[in-house]
Design an enzyme around this catalytic site. Structure first.
Site, short mmCIF file in Angstrom:
data_model
loop_
_atom_site.label_atom_id
_atom_site.label_comp_id
_atom_site.label_asym_id
_atom_site.label_seq_id
_atom_site.Cartn_x
_atom_site.Cartn_y
_atom_site.Cartn_z
N ARG A 156 -22.19 -3.00 7.06
CA ARG A 156 -21.48 -3.25 7.97
C ARG A 156 -21.73 -3.21 9.98
O ARG A 156 -21.21 -4.24 10.96
CB ARG A 156 -20.30 -3.52 8.14
CG ARG A 156 -19.39 -3.74 6.96
CD ARG A 156 -17.98 -3.31 6.71
NE ARG A 156 -16.78 -4.36 6.02
CZ ARG A 156 -16.13 -4.11 5.32
NH1 ARG A 156 -14.92 -2.65 5.34
NH2 ARG A 156 -15.13 -4.79 4.54
N LYS A 183 -5.07 -8.61 -10.14
CA LYS A 183 -3.83 -9.98 -10.37
C LYS A 183 -3.49 -11.14 -9.60
O LYS A 183 -4.58 -11.52 -8.98
CB LYS A 183 -2.79 -8.79 -9.41
CG LYS A 183 -2.70 -7.37 -10.04
CD LYS A 183 -1.99 -6.65 -8.45
CE LYS A 183 -1.19 -5.30 -9.59
NZ LYS A 183 -0.87 -4.98 -8.26
N GLY A 228 -14.45 -7.89 -2.02
CA GLY A 228 -14.70 -6.49 -1.61
C GLY A 228 -15.33 -6.31 -3.30
O GLY A 228 -16.30 -5.59 -3.16
N GLY A 233 -9.65 -9.47 2.39
CA GLY A 233 -9.02 -10.59 2.31
C GLY A 233 -8.94 -11.68 3.88
O GLY A 233 -8.34 -12.14 2.76
#
Ligand code: ADP
Ligand code: MG
Length: 394
Positions: A36, A198, A351, A374
């Site tokens: 990053r 999920k 991720g 996200g």
């Protein structure tokens, strides 16, 4: 949507505030993965070359509005200094007199990193007083933190509203790679592979992708809920009973649109999540009690590869099994390796998904790996993000 870009403004002898995403993994004061930091270098180097003074803002972890010693940015400043081969100034505070003084003393061609923005409660609350104080430090705002662009926080949205704001190079690269996927302006066949833990996290993005793609491949924990909806017995598998009906609706919608949702036809099942666990492949739609689905089976792996061979564009989010356990990683590894070989525009976001392609050793062969987990999913779902709205060209 058109965004104001860094290339279009003059930054010579300006104090430029840059929101970067230096939320890097750390282990006892050492940066364990500096990806990053590296991906932010083009913007920082450009600003220095153009004669700007650079003031960097980033969060690290979740200090929840308090000073947490282990979450100070000193190790990040050190790594940035090594990468840029120059001295980096850093403050120990996020706001106040120390920051003001450091900015006053900052010379064009220098870099100053402020302390972890989340040490201030106002950061996540998008406090306007904090935004005003930060905005007073510089002339221009550059947002280059794609990974945080789905949050309406002070150091991106609040600050960006108070200064002329433009997209940095990393942000622009993400927008061009993901923007075409979000709009469906890609070469067909366009496929999405969705996996991970999920369904509930990803219903919105699955629905949005279904509108754009030709084929949707589902696997991982989330596919369990779809299999249950089709009548499988799932034993002790990870399952979201409350979402069986959403899964049913998504499958119905796909049928109406004439699109194919491909679910696993066989699964690797195990008694427990461990390398030594007893395991077995089943294809009879029945997982006995005491067993759980942990990976896609060989027939499904072969089917996924066959589909990938037809694709011209592929987006992948979510591991296809519990890939952290080597014994359950085969599906994820083989499909990742195959994705690296095909002649298609391939994009990965998430991720754990990025960790999985790295584990498979093929990250370099994927066309675009998003730096936002996200953020990437929310962008694909909604076509925009709060941290991008502030950069919108009027
Ligand atoms: P990403 O971070 O790429 O968006 P997620 O966070 O949604 O992905 O999902 C990653 C997690 O999903 C991994 O920790 C993996 O172990 C888990 N997972 C994948 N398949 C299964 C499964 N069949 N049962 C339980 N967990 C699973
Ligand atoms: Mg994850």
């Amino acid at each position: 949507m058109k965004h104001r870009r860094l290339m279009d403004i003059d930054v010579k002898e300006k104090k430029v505030l840059v929101r970067v995403d230096f939320n890097v993994p750390m282990d006892g004061g050492t940066v364990t993965d500096d990806t990053r930091i590296r991906v932010a270098l083009p913007t920082i180097e450009y600003l220095l070359k153009e004669g700007a003074a650079v003031i960097l803002l980033s969060h690290l972890g979740r200090p929840r509005g308090q000073v947490v010693e282990e979450l100070r940015l000193d190790p990040v400043a050190q790594r940035l200094s090594d990468l840029l081969e120059m001295e980096i100034k850093k403050t120990d505070s996020v706001r106040g007199p120390e920051v003001q003084e450091a900015v006053d003393e900052l010379v064009y061609g220098e870099v100053l990193l402020l302390e972890n923005t989340r040490f201030e409660k106002g950061e996540t609350e998008n406090d306007s007083e904090l935004a005003r104080e930060w905005a007073s430090l510089g002339d221009v705002f550059v947002n280059d933190a794609f990974g945080s662009a789905h949050r309406a926080h002070c150091s991106n949205v609040g600050l960006g509203e108070k200064l002329p704001a433009v997209a940095g190079f990393l942000l622009e690269e993400e927008l061009s790679a993901l923007g075409s996927l979000a709009r469906g302006e890609v070469e067909h066949p366009y496929m999405a592979i969705m996996g991970g833990a999920k369904v509930s996290d990803k219903i919105g993005v699955i629905e949005a992708l279904l509108e754009k793609v030709d084929t949707l491949l589902l696997a991982g924990g989330m596919a369990n809920t779809f299999l249950k909806a089709k009548g499988w017995e799932m034993g002790d598998s990870l399952l979201e009973k409350d979402h069986v009906s959403s899964a049913q609706e998504i499958m119905k919608r796909a049928e109406e649109m004439g699109k194919e949702i491909i679910l696993p036809s066989d699964l690797l099942i195990a008694r427990e999540i461990s390398e030594e666990s007893e395991k077995e492949v089943i294809a009879d739609e029945l997982i006995p009690a005491g067993w759980r689905g942990v990976d896609i089976g060989p027939a499904t792996i072969a089917r996924f590869k066959e589909e990938l061979d037809k694709a011209k564009t592929v987006f992948w989010n979510g591991p296809l099994g519990v890939f952290e356990v080597d014994a359950f990683a085969r599906g994820t590894m083989e499909v990742a390796q195959h994705m690296a070989e095909i002649q298609a525009w391939t994009v990965i976001g998430g991720g754990d998904s990025v960790a999985a392609v790295e584990k498979a050793g093929v990250a370099a062969k994927i066309r675009h790996i998003s730096t936002g987990g996200g953020a990437a999913l929310e962008f694909l779902e909604k076509g925009t993000l709060p941290g991008l709205e502030i950069l919108r060209e009027e």
